[in-house]
Structure formats: structure tokens, C-alpha cells
Design an enzyme around this catalytic site. Structure first.
Site, mmCIF file in Angstrom:
data_model
loop_
_atom_site.group_PDB
_atom_site.id
_atom_site.type_symbol
_atom_site.label_atom_id
_atom_site.label_comp_id
_atom_site.label_asym_id
_atom_site.label_seq_id
_atom_site.Cartn_x
_atom_site.Cartn_y
_atom_site.Cartn_z
ATOM 1 N N CYS A 44 -12.286 -21.004 -21.664
ATOM 2 C CA CYS A 44 -11.480 -20.180 -20.751
ATOM 3 C C CYS A 44 -10.559 -19.122 -21.353
ATOM 4 C CB CYS A 44 -10.609 -21.099 -19.900
ATOM 5 S SG CYS A 44 -11.515 -22.292 -18.931
ATOM 6 N N HIS A 57 -4.028 -18.142 -17.146
ATOM 7 C CA HIS A 57 -4.380 -18.785 -18.422
ATOM 8 C C HIS A 57 -4.229 -17.875 -19.648
ATOM 9 C CE1 HIS A 57 -7.027 -22.254 -20.219
ATOM 10 N NE2 HIS A 57 -5.735 -22.361 -20.481
HETATM 11 CA CA CA Z 1 -13.727 -21.541 -17.941
#
Ligand code: CA
Length: 481
Positions: free
Chosen positions: A84, A142
Site C-alpha cells: 500500500c 496512508h
Molecule cells: Ca493495498
């Protein structure tokens, strides 16, 4: 004579007015501004084979497929990292994220002003905002939890979403001490106002689009679906009833939710008369998750440098300017999105941005046979694993296999036949390219506290790897990935 001149001038005036009228009618954008709207839709952990446009038969994605039909599908579309946060850092900056130390998942550390994509890196949103775009980030972020790393400080006028890597779909506060909330422009949103995050993100996107009247907009719509935890509404679960594997069935329901969201957005754009001049880009942030996804004909999954970890469903549609219903087969990367969006907005690709991505528009418009990239590179955990793709050859150093392998993807998409001993010159050429590329990279700015867990997992046989973790470790892993 005088009369004739008058008639000529009168005809010239009529012609001018007719052209002017035609221009404004043809201009798709509301204000007559020809800059396209840009919508970047990122999904989370969705497998290459889990969209209809790549052949999915059990998980149906009719609305995402409609976007693909009105555009170009990338058969060889990659992201810059197999998981990610680093993948998102590359996407937002158009640069290999290892150049600035964003090589591991950023931990959830909302009090730590050092944990996030470095502030001197320029985000796509910032460039588009400077060029007059209204900018919106919706969904998973994120890229740092400390306030100075959040979307409002990175060029977004509007933000609705969560800062970390993972969130339950009902919007309950989560993370360390339950301090992570859904936020709107810096304010916590009460979870009672939320329904199901995928629908909430779609509704926020629709509302943002409706508010844009006279300026082009850039929307980064980052669904956390179909990332764990496996939460879906009854409505979406019913659409996946035909899938007998329980985990895959819920995963399918989560994809159905985001597919319906994409459909509602597409319909709204059409209704507003702005679809033709809207560039929609759709991709997943990394390969499909181990336990539920279908990575098509590829080996491996999220976390790995085999194709299944880095080749993703990827399509781009701009009906006013790009070919439709076509496939483009040269390797491209998510890093290209930055340059492509700037070019679409008629902005200069300034050398000071030091972009690694290429503007894909000329390649797609003219179907150039030349490849946009001489080679593509990946590096994980400061070089413990790496990969290079040049033409159809791919070299991969796998830590858990404890060897470096060479594959010819034109004959062996599944990466089953290591030809390193048969093609030593190519092997050495690719090793040399990697060495050259990696010498300009930074040391990782932080280490991933979970990397040991990941490594441990990867040593396990695929389907049993989660069993080797304690409940706490599994929760930590899921939260941070
Ligand atoms: Ca991901």
C-alpha cells in the site's frame, strides 16, 4: 462599393458569431475551459483478474468495464510497489518512492512529525491546484498521519477519509487507542453519520462533483475496498451469492460496492454533460490480496515482486481525446499518471520535478510502437528484494526463495521457468541496470515494524501463512497493510 463592403463585413460578423456559438457548444467543460476534469480511482488490493475487463467471470464489474470500454486498458500496467503505502507515495509524486526513503508502510503514528512522505516531495494535487483545479481526496490516505502529512497540507482543497492503512467499513474509530476517525477537512466525523464506507465515499464524491461549477476538478478517490476487514452490506452480499468460497464471496461483495460507486459517478458526469472531457483513471494500489483475490494468469500476490504482486487492473478513459475500446500492451506504471495528468491539463513537465513517469498521451493517441520506458524497477526492504523489467525479460531477486531469477514474460507469464543460466548476458545486463538505478536511491526513512512478520509469513506455504501469526500479529499486519 460601400454597400458591398458592408455586406462583406456583415457576413464576416455572422461567420464569427456562428463559430463562436459552435465553439461554446462543442466545449464540453462548463465554463468553456478546455482543461479536463481528472478522477483518479484507486482500489486497494484488488487482483488483476478481478475486473470484467481482464476476464473475470465470477466477480462482475459492469460499471468499471464501461469506463474501460470508453478508453484504453493497459495489459501490462504496473504499480511501483507490491503493497500500500509506498505504492501510493510513488503514485502521488510520479517518482520512485525509494528516491526519498518512502520504502516501507508508514506506521500509524499521529504524534510523530517524521513519519510520512517528505514535505519537499511535490504531490500531483499541488501542481493541479496551482493550475486552478479544485482538488479533492476521498478515502484511504496512508501517507502519514501527523497533520502536516495529511491531504489539506498536500494540495487538496477538500478531504473526506481516514489517514491510516486500514479501517472498518462502518466508520468506528480505530487504530492505536481508537484515535483514527473518518475526517472531513480536519474534523472528526461521528460514525453515526456514516453508513458503509464504500457508499459514503461514493456519496461524498458525487456531492463534490455537483459543487464544481466553473473550474476543472481533480478528485483522488481512494476506496479502501476490497482490502480487509471483510465487511459488506446485505445488498452487496446478495450480488455475490453465487460464489461459494466464503472469503472470496465477501471480497466480491466489496468489489460490487465500489463498482456501483463507479457507475453512479459515471452516470452523474454524463448527466452533467462533462463525461467526454473527464479523464478517469482506474487502478489497484498493488496486486490482489492472498486470501481472496484472483491475480489472473500471474504468479504471486500482494507483497511479492512476481507479476501477481505488482501488475494490476489499470485503465484510462478520456473520450474527448483518447482512443476507445483499445488495449495498450507496452509496460506502463502508476508513476506515469503524474506526468500524464499534467500534460492533459496543458501544464509543463518541469525538469525540477525530477519525474520518473512518462506522459502516456502521445503513446496512446498515436499508438506509438516505441515503449514509454527502457526499463521498470522495483525495490523492497532496502534491496532485500528487487526486480527489473526490460522488454519481455524480467529479473527478480526473491529473498524468501533465496535466489535471483530471469524470466521471459512473452513465453512464460507465470514466471515458472528460470532462464538465468540460458541467458547469462541478459541476466548480467539487467543486474547492471538495477545497480545503476539503485545507487541514486535513499535509505529507507523508517523501517516497517511488521516486516519481520511479513518475511516470516512469506516463508510459509501461501495458504497457511496467516496461521503462523498470533491473533495480535495478524491484527497488526492487517492494520498496517
Ligand atoms: Ca493495498
Amino acid at each position: 462599393m460601400k454597400n458591398r463592403l458592408g455586406i462583406i463585413l456583415f457576413i464576416a460578423l455572422l461567420t464569427f458569431l456562428a463559430c463562436k456559438d459552435k465553439t461554446s457548444k462543442n466545449s464540453d467543460f462548463k465554463s468553456g475551459n478546455d482543461k479536463p476534469n481528472i478522477i483518479l480511482i484507486l482500489t486497494d488490493d484488488q487482483g488483476y483478474g478481478d475486473v470484467g475487463f481482464n476476464g473475470s467471470k465470477d466477480i462482475l464489474t459492469p460499471h468499471i468495464d464501461n469506463i474501460a470500454k470508453k478508453g484504453v486498458v493497459f495489459s501490462d500496467g504496473y504499480v511501483s510497489h507490491p503493497y500500500c503505502s509506498p505504492s501510493r507515495a510513488g503514485l502521488m509524486t510520479g517518482r520512485y518512492q525509494q528516491r526519498f526513503g518512502h520504502e516501507h508502510n508508514v506506521p500509524f503514528a499521529p504524534q510523530d512529525s517524521t513519519m510520512g512522505t517528505p514535505k519537499n516531495e511535490v504531490f500531483l494535487s499541488k501542481k493541479l491546484k496551482e493550475a486552478g483545479y479544485k482538488t479533492s481526496a476521498i478515502g484511504k490516505w496512508h501517507l502519514g498521519n501527523y497533520p502536516s502529512f495529511l491531504p489539506p497540507q498536500r494540495g487538496f482543497d477538500h478531504w473526506f477519509g481516514f489517514s491510516g492503512g486500514n479501517m472498518n467499513y462502518w466508520g468506528y474509530p480505530s487504530g492505536k487507542n481508537k484515535t483514527m476517525h473518518i475526517q472531513r477537512n480536519g474534523e472528526n466525523v461521528d460514525h453515526n453519520e456514516l453508513t458503509y464506507l464504500t457508499d459514503d465515499f461514493t456519496n461524498e464524491a458525487l456531492s463534490f462533483i455537483k459543487q464544481q461549477k466553473d473550474t476543472p476538478f481533480f478528485m483522488y478517490l481512494s476506496y479502501n475496498a476490497p482490502h480487509s476487514p471483510d465487511h459488506a452490506t446485505k445488498q452487496y452480499l446478495e450480488k455475490a451469492n453465487h460464489i461459494e468460497n466464503g472469503i472470496r464471496s465477501v471480497y466480491a461483495a466489496m468489489i460490487t460496492g465500489l463498482d456501483q460507486g463507479v457507475g453512479r459517478i459515471d452516470s452523474l458526469l454524463t448527466r452533467l454533460g462533462i463525461r467526454e472531457n473527464t479523464l478517469i483513471i482506474f487502478l489497484s494500489d498493488n496486486g490482489g490480496r492472498l486470501d481472496a483475490a484472483n491475480n489472473g494468469q500471474f504468479r504471486g500476490h500482494k507483497g511479492m515482486l512476481f507479476e501477481g504482486g505488482i501488475r494490476v487492473p489499470f485503465t484510462m478513459s478520456w473520450p474527448a481525446k483518447l482512443p476507445q475500446n483499445t488495449r495498450y500492451n507496452q509496460p506502463v506504471t502508476s508513476l506515469d499518471i503524474f506526468s500524464t495528468c499534467l500534460a492533459a491539463a496543458n501544464l509543463k513537465l518541469n525538469d525540477s520535478l525530477r519525474l520518473d513517469g512518462k506522459n502516456l498521451l502521445p503513446f496512446l493517441k498515436n499508438n506509438l510502437s516505441e515503449a514509454p520506458h527502457q526499463a521498470l524497477f522495483w525495490r523492497v526492504a532496502n534491496g532485500e528484494e528487487y526486480a527489473i523489467r526490460k522488454g519481455n525479460y524480467k529479473l527478480i531477486k526473491s529473498a524468501y526463495k533465496n535466489k535471483t531469477m530471469l524470466f521471459d514474460l512473452s513465453e512464460d507469464e507465470m514466471e515458472t521457468r528460470d532462464i538465468s543460466s540460458l541467458k547469462p548476458e541478459i541476466f548480467n545486463d539487467l543486474e547492471k541496470l538495477y545497480t545503476n538505478w539503485s545507487k541514486d536511491l535513499a535509505e529507507p526513512l523508517w523501517t516497517d515494524p511488521h516486516i519481520q512478520n511479513v518475511k516470516k509469513e512469506e516463508q510459509d506455504v501461501q495458504n497457511t501463512r496467516f496461521k503462523s501469526l498470533s491473533k495480535k500479529e495478524k491484527e497488526d499486519y492487517e492494520f498496517n497493510h
